[in-house]
Structure formats: structure tokens, C-alpha cells
Scaffold this active site. Sequence first.
Site, mmCIF file in Angstrom:
data_model
loop_
_atom_site.group_PDB
_atom_site.id
_atom_site.type_symbol
_atom_site.label_atom_id
_atom_site.label_comp_id
_atom_site.label_asym_id
_atom_site.label_seq_id
_atom_site.Cartn_x
_atom_site.Cartn_y
_atom_site.Cartn_z
ATOM 1 N N ASN A 227 20.354 36.906 40.782
ATOM 2 C CA ASN A 227 21.443 38.141 40.985
ATOM 3 C C ASN A 227 21.009 39.124 39.821
ATOM 4 O OD1 ASN A 227 23.380 39.587 40.910
ATOM 5 N ND2 ASN A 227 25.069 37.981 39.848
ATOM 6 N N LYS B 195 22.143 41.920 39.463
ATOM 7 C CA LYS B 195 23.465 42.750 38.953
ATOM 8 C C LYS B 195 23.179 44.301 39.186
ATOM 9 C CE LYS B 195 24.925 38.710 36.423
ATOM 10 N NZ LYS B 195 25.673 38.273 35.309
ATOM 11 N N HIS C 43 31.744 36.350 42.663
ATOM 12 C CA HIS C 43 31.159 36.554 41.287
ATOM 13 C C HIS C 43 32.178 36.563 40.181
ATOM 14 C CE1 HIS C 43 28.681 37.473 37.803
ATOM 15 N NE2 HIS C 43 27.857 36.780 38.398
ATOM 16 N N GLU D 78 32.077 38.248 37.749
ATOM 17 C CA GLU D 78 32.416 39.925 37.376
ATOM 18 C C GLU D 78 33.281 40.664 38.492
ATOM 19 O OE1 GLU D 78 28.151 40.555 36.888
ATOM 20 O OE2 GLU D 78 28.418 39.226 35.002
ATOM 21 N N GLU E 7 29.604 28.576 38.046
ATOM 22 C CA GLU E 7 29.409 29.412 37.063
ATOM 23 C C GLU E 7 30.272 29.386 36.014
ATOM 24 O OE1 GLU E 7 25.942 32.409 38.429
ATOM 25 O OE2 GLU E 7 27.928 33.154 38.880
ATOM 26 N N GLY F 107 25.634 35.247 30.916
ATOM 27 C CA GLY F 107 25.178 36.363 30.109
ATOM 28 C C GLY F 107 25.533 36.212 28.460
ATOM 29 N N SER G 224 23.526 31.689 31.758
ATOM 30 C CA SER G 224 22.215 31.477 30.922
ATOM 31 C C SER G 224 21.222 30.380 31.091
ATOM 32 C CB SER G 224 23.132 31.245 29.416
ATOM 33 O OG SER G 224 23.899 32.373 29.174
#
Length: 260
Positions: free
Chosen positions: A9, A11, A101, A103, A173, A179, A219
Site C-alpha cells: 500500500n 498510500k 484501511h 486511515e 492491521e 507506520g 510495521s
Amino acid sequence: MRAKIVAGNWKMNKRLEEAEALVFGICQSLKDATIDDAYQLIICPPALYLNTVQDVISEEDRSQIFVGAQNCHEKDAGAFTGEIAAPMLTDLGISHVIIGHSERRSYYGETDELLKAKVENALRNDLSVIFCCGEQLSVREENGHFDLVEKQVRTALFHLSPEQLSNVIIAYEPVWAIGTGVVASPEQAEEMHAHIRQLLTTQFDATLAANTTILYGGSCKPANAEAIFSKPNVDGGLIGGASLKADAFVELYKILREVA
Ligand code: PGA
């Protein structure tokens, strides 16, 4: 048997030339890996680069490298400025789309109900869905992570037919690992993946549950992937940061092929 997958991904990263160089680098690094249908790479670049990325992937590599979008709208068309519809992705020959996701959930307010509609629409348009779920740190600290992930999966996926579910990849996730450099322990990943698979067994059946790919994300990088990918219910990874470097991304794929 379920597919083992490493999905990247990107992003909102990379300028055009960098995107071309990255996918070219991935294809080059894969040259010495024999094609095995049981293993797949999926690249999810920013939507503007979908065609560019596809163009760099040769016909031969297309049997193991797929291209996916990072999001799509829940409707087929309409007055939704700035949005991308699933049929548009299908027209481009895109095979996968990431939905849910964290985010998108946290920065754009995407709810479980909205994600249910997006999943449905993507599947209706012949896209395979990479459905993301995962808890925030505060939820885990209160021991609510199993219930929360169950609610996310139940709301967005449990109404699907078995045939529809067979086109869904689930990505667990944990938000606290995305991240941050803090990776879930292999045991934490495995127990959640086993939990998700058990939910699928109860709602659908054991065969469908066993055939569903469940990825870990957060991560994940070459230094920690082996221990995570070796767990029996972990079928690969959804990779953010480490997918932005060709060598690291392909290394993850090679690790998956060695351990799984
Ligand atoms: P990360 O991102 O690998 O950079 O933690 C994972 C993701 O957001 O899918």
C-alpha cells in the site's frame, strides 16, 4: 488452498518517475523468483498511477503481480466530486481494491456501515477486496480488540454469499502498529488471525474459512516478517512503509515463499 500474498500500500507517496522506478525495480528483483500460482504480489499505488504501474508489469509478470486501488466509492456513478468508482477501476483492468484501511476510517470518517456498502459495490464490479480491520491501542489496553475486530468483520462481510466472500482478502492491521515501527508480536497476530478464521467458520463454513487469505499489516519489514509469516493463520502481509523500496518489498515476498 488459500493464496499467500504480499500486498504493498503505497498510500499518498511517490512522484510519477519514482513510481515508475519502484515498480520497475520490483519486477527486476523478481526476475530470479520462479512463478508459483500459490503466491501473489499486489501493488496498490495512488489511483493516478494505476495505469502507469500496469504498463511497467510485463505480460509474464502479470500472473504473479496484481495491481490494486487503495479505495473506491460505494456507488457506481454520480455527483461525487473527487471520488473514484469501482466500474472505472474494472475498466482499467484493476483486480483488487483496499477497503476500510484505518486511515480511511479515522481521517475520512468511514464507518462499518459505509464499508459494507463499499465492499458490496466493489465485489459487484468484479474487484477482489482487501478488507482491513484492526483496533486502536486504547481498545487493546481495555481488552476489547477481539470484540471490535469481530464487529468490523461482521458488519462489512457477514451478509456476503460464500461466493462473494471467496473474493475477499482480510487484512488485520492493529492501528497502533501502522507506520509506528511498533509491530505486533507473532503471537498477537496469530491469535487475532485465528479468531477471525474462527468467526468465518461459524458464520460460513470451515472450508471457506480455511480458503480465506488473512494478511497482517503494521510495521512489517524484512527484519520481523519471518516470525510473523511463519504463523499458521498468517498468510502474508499488507505492507506500507516497506513497500516503498523495491528490495524490501520483494524480500518480504521471498520470505513469505520460504516460510509459508
Ligand atoms: P506500515 O503500514 O507497514 O507502514 O505500518 C501498513 C498499512 O498501513 O497498510
